[in-house]
Design an enzyme around this catalytic site. Structure first.
Site, PDB file in Angstrom:
ATOM      1  N   ASP A   1     -10.053  -0.345   4.128  1.00  0.00           N
ATOM      2  CA  ASP A   1      -8.845  -0.879   4.610  1.00  0.00           C
ATOM      3  C   ASP A   1      -9.313  -1.207   5.990  1.00  0.00           C
ATOM      4  O   ASP A   1      -9.916  -0.443   6.691  1.00  0.00           O
ATOM      5  CB  ASP A   1      -7.740   0.179   4.427  1.00  0.00           C
ATOM      6  CG  ASP A   1      -6.043  -0.235   4.752  1.00  0.00           C
ATOM      7  OD1 ASP A   1      -5.261   0.280   4.192  1.00  0.00           O
ATOM      8  OD2 ASP A   1      -6.094  -1.471   5.461  1.00  0.00           O
TER       9      ASP A   1
ATOM     10  N   ASP B   1      -7.014  -6.441   2.681  1.00  0.00           N
ATOM     11  CA  ASP B   1      -7.251  -6.795   4.075  1.00  0.00           C
ATOM     12  C   ASP B   1      -8.134  -6.045   4.800  1.00  0.00           C
ATOM     13  O   ASP B   1      -8.545  -6.292   5.881  1.00  0.00           O
ATOM     14  CB  ASP B   1      -5.719  -6.510   4.955  1.00  0.00           C
ATOM     15  CG  ASP B   1      -5.390  -5.225   5.160  1.00  0.00           C
ATOM     16  OD1 ASP B   1      -4.254  -4.928   5.259  1.00  0.00           O
ATOM     17  OD2 ASP B   1      -6.422  -4.229   5.110  1.00  0.00           O
TER      18      ASP B   1
ATOM     19  N   ASP C   1      -7.482  -1.678  -0.274  1.00  0.00           N
ATOM     20  CA  ASP C   1      -6.489  -2.746   0.610  1.00  0.00           C
ATOM     21  C   ASP C   1      -7.333  -4.096   0.667  1.00  0.00           C
ATOM     22  O   ASP C   1      -8.125  -4.090   1.500  1.00  0.00           O
ATOM     23  CB  ASP C   1      -6.251  -2.353   2.011  1.00  0.00           C
ATOM     24  CG  ASP C   1      -4.990  -3.065   2.637  1.00  0.00           C
ATOM     25  OD1 ASP C   1      -3.984  -2.550   3.062  1.00  0.00           O
ATOM     26  OD2 ASP C   1      -4.960  -4.250   2.342  1.00  0.00           O
TER      27      ASP C   1
ATOM     28  N   ASP D   1      -3.475   3.966   7.651  1.00  0.00           N
ATOM     29  CA  ASP D   1      -2.127   4.303   6.888  1.00  0.00           C
ATOM     30  C   ASP D   1      -1.995   5.448   6.681  1.00  0.00           C
ATOM     31  O   ASP D   1      -1.484   5.966   5.657  1.00  0.00           O
ATOM     32  CB  ASP D   1      -2.439   3.486   5.253  1.00  0.00           C
ATOM     33  CG  ASP D   1      -2.450   1.833   5.255  1.00  0.00           C
ATOM     34  OD1 ASP D   1      -2.594   1.375   6.296  1.00  0.00           O
ATOM     35  OD2 ASP D   1      -3.021   1.349   3.984  1.00  0.00           O
TER      36      ASP D   1
ATOM     37  N   GLU E   1      -1.992  -5.245  -1.731  1.00  0.00           N
ATOM     38  CA  GLU E   1      -1.741  -6.211  -0.444  1.00  0.00           C
ATOM     39  C   GLU E   1      -2.224  -7.602  -0.712  1.00  0.00           C
ATOM     40  O   GLU E   1      -1.994  -8.403   0.117  1.00  0.00           O
ATOM     41  CB  GLU E   1      -2.225  -5.607   0.736  1.00  0.00           C
ATOM     42  CG  GLU E   1      -1.705  -4.202   1.275  1.00  0.00           C
ATOM     43  CD  GLU E   1      -0.233  -4.181   1.947  1.00  0.00           C
ATOM     44  OE1 GLU E   1       0.144  -5.419   2.051  1.00  0.00           O
ATOM     45  OE2 GLU E   1       0.301  -3.118   2.137  1.00  0.00           O
TER      46      GLU E   1
ATOM     47  N   HIS F   1       4.204   1.269   4.211  1.00  0.00           N
ATOM     48  CA  HIS F   1       2.877   0.839   3.536  1.00  0.00           C
ATOM     49  C   HIS F   1       1.670   1.424   4.743  1.00  0.00           C
ATOM     50  O   HIS F   1       0.505   1.195   4.503  1.00  0.00           O
ATOM     51  CB  HIS F   1       2.669  -0.529   3.164  1.00  0.00           C
ATOM     52  CG  HIS F   1       2.611  -1.488   4.444  1.00  0.00           C
ATOM     53  ND1 HIS F   1       2.033  -2.827   4.213  1.00  0.00           N
ATOM     54  CD2 HIS F   1       3.214  -1.406   5.828  1.00  0.00           C
ATOM     55  CE1 HIS F   1       2.089  -3.386   5.541  1.00  0.00           C
ATOM     56  NE2 HIS F   1       2.566  -2.513   6.364  1.00  0.00           N
TER      57      HIS F   1
ATOM     58  N   HIS G   1       0.628  -1.262  -0.152  1.00  0.00           N
ATOM     59  CA  HIS G   1       0.046   0.092   0.059  1.00  0.00           C
ATOM     60  C   HIS G   1       0.842   1.261   0.177  1.00  0.00           C
ATOM     61  O   HIS G   1       0.252   2.414  -0.162  1.00  0.00           O
ATOM     62  CB  HIS G   1      -0.926  -0.205   1.285  1.00  0.00           C
ATOM     63  CG  HIS G   1      -2.466   0.704   0.972  1.00  0.00           C
ATOM     64  ND1 HIS G   1      -3.456   0.517   1.533  1.00  0.00           N
ATOM     65  CD2 HIS G   1      -2.747   1.173  -0.367  1.00  0.00           C
ATOM     66  CE1 HIS G   1      -4.612   0.912   0.951  1.00  0.00           C
ATOM     67  NE2 HIS G   1      -4.077   1.581  -0.220  1.00  0.00           N
TER      68      HIS G   1
ATOM     69  N   HIS H   1      -6.968  -0.812   8.074  1.00  0.00           N
ATOM     70  CA  HIS H   1      -5.911   0.222   8.767  1.00  0.00           C
ATOM     71  C   HIS H   1      -6.111   1.392   7.984  1.00  0.00           C
ATOM     72  O   HIS H   1      -6.508   1.573   6.908  1.00  0.00           O
ATOM     73  CB  HIS H   1      -4.383  -0.188   8.332  1.00  0.00           C
ATOM     74  CG  HIS H   1      -4.055  -1.818   8.812  1.00  0.00           C
ATOM     75  ND1 HIS H   1      -4.462  -2.765   7.933  1.00  0.00           N
ATOM     76  CD2 HIS H   1      -3.652  -2.340  10.102  1.00  0.00           C
ATOM     77  CE1 HIS H   1      -4.070  -3.890   8.381  1.00  0.00           C
ATOM     78  NE2 HIS H   1      -3.651  -3.792   9.798  1.00  0.00           N
TER      79      HIS H   1
HETATM   80  N1  LIG Z   1      -0.321   0.744  11.276  1.00  0.00           N
HETATM   81  C1  LIG Z   1       0.769  -0.253  11.152  1.00  0.00           C
HETATM   82  C2  LIG Z   1       0.019  -1.382  10.172  1.00  0.00           C
HETATM   83  C3  LIG Z   1       0.036  -0.754   8.662  1.00  0.00           C
HETATM   84  C4  LIG Z   1      -0.729  -1.724   7.645  1.00  0.00           C
HETATM   85  C5  LIG Z   1      -0.451  -1.114   6.047  1.00  0.00           C
HETATM   86  C6  LIG Z   1      -1.595  -1.748   5.376  1.00  0.00           C
HETATM   87  O1  LIG Z   1      -2.889  -1.516   5.682  1.00  0.00           O
HETATM   88  O2  LIG Z   1      -1.205  -1.278   4.136  1.00  0.00           O
HETATM   89  C7  LIG Z   1       1.916   0.267  10.726  1.00  0.00           C
HETATM   90  O3  LIG Z   1       1.998   1.467  10.485  1.00  0.00           O
HETATM   91  O4  LIG Z   1       2.771  -0.441  10.312  1.00  0.00           O
HETATM   92 MN   LIG Z   2      -3.512  -0.333   3.725  1.00  0.00          MN
HETATM   93 MN   LIG Z   3      -4.404  -2.777   5.738  1.00  0.00          MN
END
Ligand SMILES: N[C@@H](CCCCC(O)O)C(=O)O
Ligand SMILES: [Mn+2]
Ligand SMILES: [Mn+2]
Ligand SMILES: [Mn+2]
Length: 314
Positions: A119, A229, A227, A123, A272, A136, A96, A121
């Site tokens: 998503d 996910d 995303d 991001d 993703e 990402h 992402h 998340h």
């Molecule tokens: N919030 C977590 C997880 C991020 C997940 C990224 C995905 O949604 O692209 C981070 O900053 O590492």
């Molecule tokens: Mn994402």
């Molecule tokens: Mn995600």
């Protein structure tokens, strides 16, 4: 619908191998043929070729900054070209972090955009708030006007110009948001439909209210950043950061059907998908096929079926 497809086989916005295989897996599942089969004009621009930047040491906590910055600069010019060629752009990821280049390139050909971010998340970590340093988890922070003062100078990132206003963003599907991100979302007053709102309102109301929000003043082209996910891991397990309690297949599809019928979809990211995170062939297939179905929904496929206008019953 006239569709331009860009493959972005890129994984360096996060630590897990395999997500670079997303573009070719999605094509192998028949995306181009199926889009043509539902009446789309399709031009496949092929895959970008990304160079590794050597000695790409972390800056603070941020990992692979030079490689990620360079890749997204390439993607931005590719997306701008697809838009200037008159297509709705489909960017196949890859992780992402690619939304940086996709949205930047889109914004350089359309001066005002709304962003629908689907998503688990947000991001939206900045380089200074990110708990992992994985880019990402940060793409939105580089793109939003209101966060510009919070972004340090980073090599290969100077080409990025903030291009999105907080009021023009809607999130759908959030269920794993860092405290620092939650603070940013609240402070900027960004519209969020977390999984709580999806449960409370139902997906139909969520989509109505999403469009009420982004169309509140002038109607802008929509950038849909999807995303995989966002969906429940029971549907799409082959992904890097799965989170329980996600969107059902039906909710995921409804989002794309609804966005399609606005007639304002201008670019979509599908990111993703990571085959190495699937435990079985079946898990990989379910993930990839769902990604394809979501894209078909973006470009006119509806579950009630359809028939060509010049069909004559025998
Ligand atoms: N919030 C977590 C997880 C991020 C997940 C990224 C995905 O949604 O692209 C981070 O900053 O590492
Ligand atoms: Mn994402
Ligand atoms: Mn995600
Ligand atoms: Mn321009």
């Amino acid at each position: 619908h006239s569709v331009g497809i860009i493959g972005a086989p890129f994984s360096k916005g996060q630590p897990r191998d395999g997500v670079e295989r997303g573009p070719d897996l999605i094509r192998a599942a028949g995306l181009v043929e199926k889009l043509k089969g539902q009446g789309c004009i399709v031009k496949d621009y092929g895959n970008l070729i990304f160079e590794e930047v050597p000695n790409d040491e972390p800056i603070g906590r941020v990992k692979r900054p030079r490689t990620v910055g360079r890749a997204n600069e390439q993607l931005a010019s590719a997306v701008e070209r697809v838009k200037n060629d008159g297509h709705t752009c489909v960017m196949l990821g890859g992780d992402h972090s690619l939304a940086i280049g996709s949205i930047q390139g889109h914004a350089s050909s359309r001066n005002e955009l709304s962003v629908v971010w689907v998503d688990a998340h947000a991001d939206i970590n900045t380089p200074l708030t990110s708990p992992t340093g994985n880019i990402h988890g940060q793409p939105m922070s580089y793109l939003i006007h209101e966060l510009h003062s919070k972004i340090p100078v980073m090599p290969n990132f100077s080409w990025i110009k903030p291009c999105i206003a907080a009021k023009d963003i809607v999130y759908i599907g959030l269920r794993d948001v860092d405290p620092e991100e939650h603070y940013i979302l609240k402070r900027l007053g960004i519209k969020v439909f977390s999984m709580t709102e999806v449960d409370r309102l139902g997906i139909a109301k969520v989509m109505e209210q999403t469009c009420d929000h982004i169309f509140s003043k002038v109607k802008k082209p929509i950038h849909l950043s999807y995303d995989i996910d966002a969906l429940d891991p029971s549907i799409t397990p082959a992904t890097g950061t799965p989170v329980v309690g996600g969107l059902s297949y039906r909710e995921g599809i409804y989002i794309t059907e609804y966005i399609c019928q606005t007639g304002l979809l201008s670019a979509v990211d599908m990111v993703e998908v990571n085959p190495k995170r699937g435990k079985t062939e079946e898990e990989i297939k379910s993930t990839v096929n769902t990604a394809v179905d979501l894209l078909l929904g973006c470009f006119g496929r509806v579950r009630e079926g359809s028939h060509s206008p010049d069909y004559k019953m025998p």
